[in-house]
Motif scaffolding. Structure first.
Motif: not given
Lengths: 365, 614
Positions: B51-60
């Motif tokens: 499995s490949i971990s998904a990057p979490r969404g960024r916070i701006y």
């Protein structure tokens, strides 16, 4: 007025295949059903019950004079066309994974209407071709009306959509037409007319083309369209000559889709090896061979055609399933007759065998 | 006829035989000829599904500044089904890098079949070298680069952003249906938790061909992970930074003073500031001190750090801006004032008399000053935060209806969650006869005496409020009576900037106040800063502001909490602001903080003495 006992060999072959089916259904679904239903015998119990019910139905039709169908054939066909239309109405048809193929009957297993349509189509075509035997060589008077009726049923099944069953019915009717004397030239010519239609179907639903071609090189998209075939090949391949032993399939756990239905033969191949797979293929061959013998010896043309139809219907479905799981043709969701898990489909198929057995009781020689 | 049929069926017989022979040949090829190869492949000797971990969404922040991002870090993983000698490998990993075997076993036991189990994240360089050197003895161990959370400005807005960590056993139990697996990263607090389902993304898969020590040779197929959605905040990072700095400086100053001044029993524990746009409740800054560095949590927090943070009596992990539950002190006079005007017909120029105390039924309620002011009008009473006047109002309201004052408090959102987009918000409490009946066991305590209403009228007693509730209250005064759901997040977008969800603040309540009431209250709290209690602090600002201070009694001989709630500019509000100092001794200590923030926000220079006297 029966001349003899029914064909014992066909009876034996079918019961043997049913037994193999019960064992394989248990082996391939015990894990998933214990996870899903908390009962590892869930599918086994049902398969066993429907096999017994099916044999009862088969014996019933074996004793029912097939000449009666000449009278009933149009009504039977109209009835199944009505069911095919009903199943398309949302709310009546039960939608599973995007296709509506079943009518929910409450406590009873859902009714797979295309299975009824298959048998009724064979009966109706036998009547039609037997009555119009003289005209079947005539393109407009014989062939076109027959193909028109086929077209209606074919289109309704495609709308479910259920490509596998539609193709089986189409193939069966073509064989019946040829057997009744239609000209090869006519049929080949008509067949080539369908090429644009097939082309259109592929273009409108691109997943079909991807599926269609993935069997050629499943490794091109091993996680996508090639995944099922690869896993099936792994299963068959690991079986070797004698197999890993009953119940020892590893592929069924996690990798094989539908291990109890469409891909049950892969599990069989992994557990029972080449010995097991070739035995099953041989059994289907014997069935087909005996079915055609019955057709040859039938006392009338109607009996002959009905035998050809039923034999073709079952054999064709078996051949398509075997070709799919061995990576020899595109994946179409189609079950293996008598072996795959099934409720109403199993019963209707055995009803067909019962009719075939009834014809065998009137054979000459 | 029969003969005829026989002839016709002969081609079918031939075709039948041919097809069956082909099928048998195909199976012979697959099972016997190629059998060994497929068998090896299927036994997983040559392939592995990872499995490949998904990057979490960024916070701006609102100006597009990245506050939370991801960096790549090495992670040690294993697919238990792929490994022959699991115990041996774990033992070896324990020797090499001190892997916790019991913990690893626990994870593997709970993992879904065939899944990649992440044993240790954020592998250090030294560990990486050791693992590389020993890799021949570690068949099946996977070293992969996985995205790891990065809080770009360390402590900045730590309570707002929250932190992530590996999923706990209890979380896994609750969330397993949503596709979570052992070792997955999940939001634990703050926005990371509240917006988890948007931030999370979707895991990908990779089918790889591996060699005899199960190292990847090549990728056979890949299903790319889908990154989580990004959050765009209402927070202005620059303002947030300044607010935190100003609050910290004042708290340091007060702590110093507490050391030198023996009258001050103890230094403040912490504080909170919220700055919002009063017209829609959007939160421009939310600070809570003391704070912590969320980066400590991302690779799994060390036992030492965790003990330090969780046992610190100052509670650095607590978001005081939303979790505080304290009396509001005199800020509540806004509520009492509104109720008095709407229910008792009090006007701005209604005359009151203050003898220096309020006496009823043998009990004397005192002002914060012992000297009575004599005659004064209602506006002055607000400006000077005159307790006896509000005691009178409280008592009269009680006489009219025992719960009418509480009803007004609820209309202003007290005793209810504001539905701010964070978990663990304090509900607070507006005490009333009903509450007293159900809360206390002793019959004596179940009675609601008029004194409780009188105490409530100046925001003391059992009243409990949070900074986020009070910023909503004062915003409602600023905007003419509208109570909005305060929101930290403005919108949710995908990687390409496409809008996924635009967060619209809910209108929680609209108070129907007469124009007279609204004007008087607005004038009254403007008077607080122009000639009333807070005049000295704000007199050298070139803009006028409106606000009210509050000193919350804590009892048990401890210092009072200090509050300020207000907005600026007074006549055309742009921001609403709340300052809270826990055990801040006096509300006066909140004023320099409010002033500095307003100065910073409006970029103001102070008026010098000469100009002022002009």
């Amino acid at each position: 007025m029966y001349k003899k006992a029914p064909d014992f060999i066909i009876f034996f072959v079918v019961v043997t295949l049913l037994c193999i089916g019960v064992v394989m259904v248990f082996s391939s679904t015990s894990i998933s059903s214990s996870q899903k239903y908390d009962d590892s015998f869930y599918f086994l119990k049902r398969q066993l019950m429907w096999s017994i019910v099916g044999i009862g139905v088969m014996i019933f039709f074996m004793r029912f004079d097939y000449h009666q169908y000449i009278k009933w054939a149009p009504k039977i066909l109209l009835g199944s066309i009505a069911l095919l239309i009903l199943v398309l109405i949302p709310g009546i048809g039960k939608s599973v994974k995007g296709s509506s193929r079943w009518i929910d009957l409450g406590p009873l297993p859902p009714l797979q209407v295309s299975e009824i349509a298959k048998v009724s189509m064979v009966i109706y075509m036998s009547r039609f071709l037997a009555l119009k035997n003289k005209e079947v060589k005539n393109f407009w008077k014989g062939l076109v009306p027959a193909l028109f009726i086929l077209g209606i049923v074919f289109a309704l099944i495609l709308m479910e959509p259920d490509l596998g069953t539609a193709v089986t019915i189409g193939g069966t009717v073509f064989v019946m037409l040829l057997a009744s004397g239609a000209r090869w030239g006519h049929l080949i010519g008509l067949g080539s007319l369908s090429i644009p239609a097939v082309f259109y179907m592929i273009i409108t639903a691109p997943y079909r083309l991807k599926r269609l071609l993935s069997f050629l090189d499943p490794w091109k998209d091993p996680l996508g369209s090639g995944f099922h075939i690869i896993q099936s090949l792994y299963a068959l391949g690991s079986g070797g000559l004698f197999g890993l032993g009953l119940g020892r399939s590893r592929q069924k756990f996690f990798y094989l889709p539908e291990p109890g239905t469409d891909f049950i033969f892969s599990v069989l191949g992994e557990e029972l090896g080449f010995v097991g797979t070739s035995t099953v293929i041989l059994l289907y061959f014997v069935f087909a061979w005996r079915g055609l013998q019955i057709a040859l010896q039938a006392e009338d043309l109607f009996g002959c055609l009905i035998s050809v139809g039923i034999t073709t219907m079952i054999t064709l479905q078996a051949m398509v399933n075997l070709a799919v799981v061995s990576g020899s043709m595109p994946v179409t969701g189609i079950t293996l007759p008598f072996i795959s898990y099934g409720g109403s489909s199993l019963v209707f198929m055995l009803a067909g065998v019962g009719i075939l057995l009834n014809v065998s009781r009137f054979t000459i020689n | 006829m029969i003969d005829n049929n026989e002839k016709r069926l002969i081609p079918f017989m031939l075709i039948l035989v041919a097809i069956f022979l082909l099928l048998i040949a195909r199976l012979y090829y697959l099972q016997i000829y190629q059998g060994q190869r497929f068998k090896e492949l299927s036994e997983g000797n040559r392939t592995s599904l990872r499995s490949i971990s998904a990057p979490r969404g960024r916070i701006y922040d609102k100006n597009g500044k990245v506050l939370v991002s991801n960096k790549l870090a090495y992670t040690l993983s294993i697919i238990p089904e792929d490994v022959e000698d699991l115990d041996g490998i774990l033992e070896k990993l324990n020797q090499i890098m001190g892997l916790d075997i019991a913990l690893a076993h626990e994870k593997i036991e709970k993992a879904a079949k065939g899944k990649t189990v992440r044993l240790k994240r954020n592998i250090s360089h030294e560990e990486l070298v050791l693992l590389e050197e020993n890799k021949s003895e570690l068949p099946g161990v996977i070293l992969e680069e996985t995205p790891m959370r990065e809080y770009v400005y360390d402590k900045l807005a730590s309570h707002v952003l929250g932190y992530v960590g590996e999923i706990s056993a209890s979380e896994l139990e609750n969330l397993s249906e949503k596709g979570y697996n052992v070792g997955d990263i999940i939001g634990k607090t703050g926005l990371e938790l509240y917006y988890e389902k948007y931030l999370r993304g979707k895991e990908g898969r990779e089918l790889v061909e591996v060699n005899n020590v199960r190292e990847k040779i090549r990728t056979l197929g890949i299903e790319e992970p889908i990154a989580g959605y990004d959050l765009v905040l209402n927070i202005d990072a620059q303002l947030q930074e300044n607010v935190e700095r100003i609050l910290a400086q004042e708290l340091d100053l007060l702590t110093e003073q507490a050391k030198e001044d023996e009258d001050i029993i103890e230094p403040p524990r912490g504080g909170a500031v919220i700055v919002t746009n009063p017209y829609d409740g959007s939160i421009l800054a939310m600070a809570s001190l003391p704070d912590y560095n969320p980066n400590l949590f991302v690779g799994g927090i060390s036992q030492k750090d965790w003990t330090r943070l969780s046992t610190d009596p100052k509670k650095p992990l607590l978001n005081r801006a939303i979790s505080t539950s304290a009396p509001s002190g005199s800020i509540f006079k806004i509520v009492t004032g509104v109720a008095g005007m709407e229910e008792l017909g009090v006007k701005a120029d209604t005359e009151f008399y203050d003898p220096g105390y309020y006496k009823t039924g043998g009990v004397t309620f005192r002002n914060w000053s012992d000297v009575g002011r004599g005659k004064l009008d209602f506006l002055e009473a607000i400006a000077w935060s005159n307790n006896p006047v509000f005691f009178q109002l409280g008592h009269q309201l009680y006489k009219k209806d025992r719960t009418v004052l509480q009803e007004y408090a609820r209309k202003f959102g007290l005793g209810e969650k504001t539905e701010v987009d964070l978990n663990n918000e304090a509900t607070g409490l507006v005490p009333d006869p009903e509450w007293r009946r159900s809360y206390f066991k002793n019959n004596e305590d179940k009675i609601w005496y008029p004194g409780y209403s009188i105490n409530l009228s100046i925001g003391q007693g059992n009243l409990r409020t949070s900074p986020i509730q009070l910023v909503n209250l004062v915003s409602a005064v600023a905007n003419g009576g509208k109570l909005y759901q305060p929101l930290l997040v403005d919108k949710i977008v995908d990687r390409d900037g496409k809008l996924i969800k635009d967060l619209e603040p809910k209108l929680l309540n609209e108070l129907s106040l007469s124009k007279d009431t609204l004007d008087t209250i607005q004038k009254g709290i403007k008077a607080v800063t122009t000639y009333g209690t807070a005049r000295r602090t704000f007199e050298d600002l070139p803009i006028t502001i409106a606000g009210k201070t509050g000193t919350a009694q804590t009892g048990k001989g401890r210092p009072n909490h200090g509050w300020f709630a207000g907005y600026a500019p007074a006549d055309n509000p742009e921001i609403a602001i709340v300052v809270f100092i826990e055990y801040g001794t006096s509300s006066g200590n909140t004023l320099p903080i409010a002033k500095e923030i307003i100065k910073d926000y409006f970029d103001l220079d102070l008026i010098s003495e000469d100009e002022g006297s002009d």
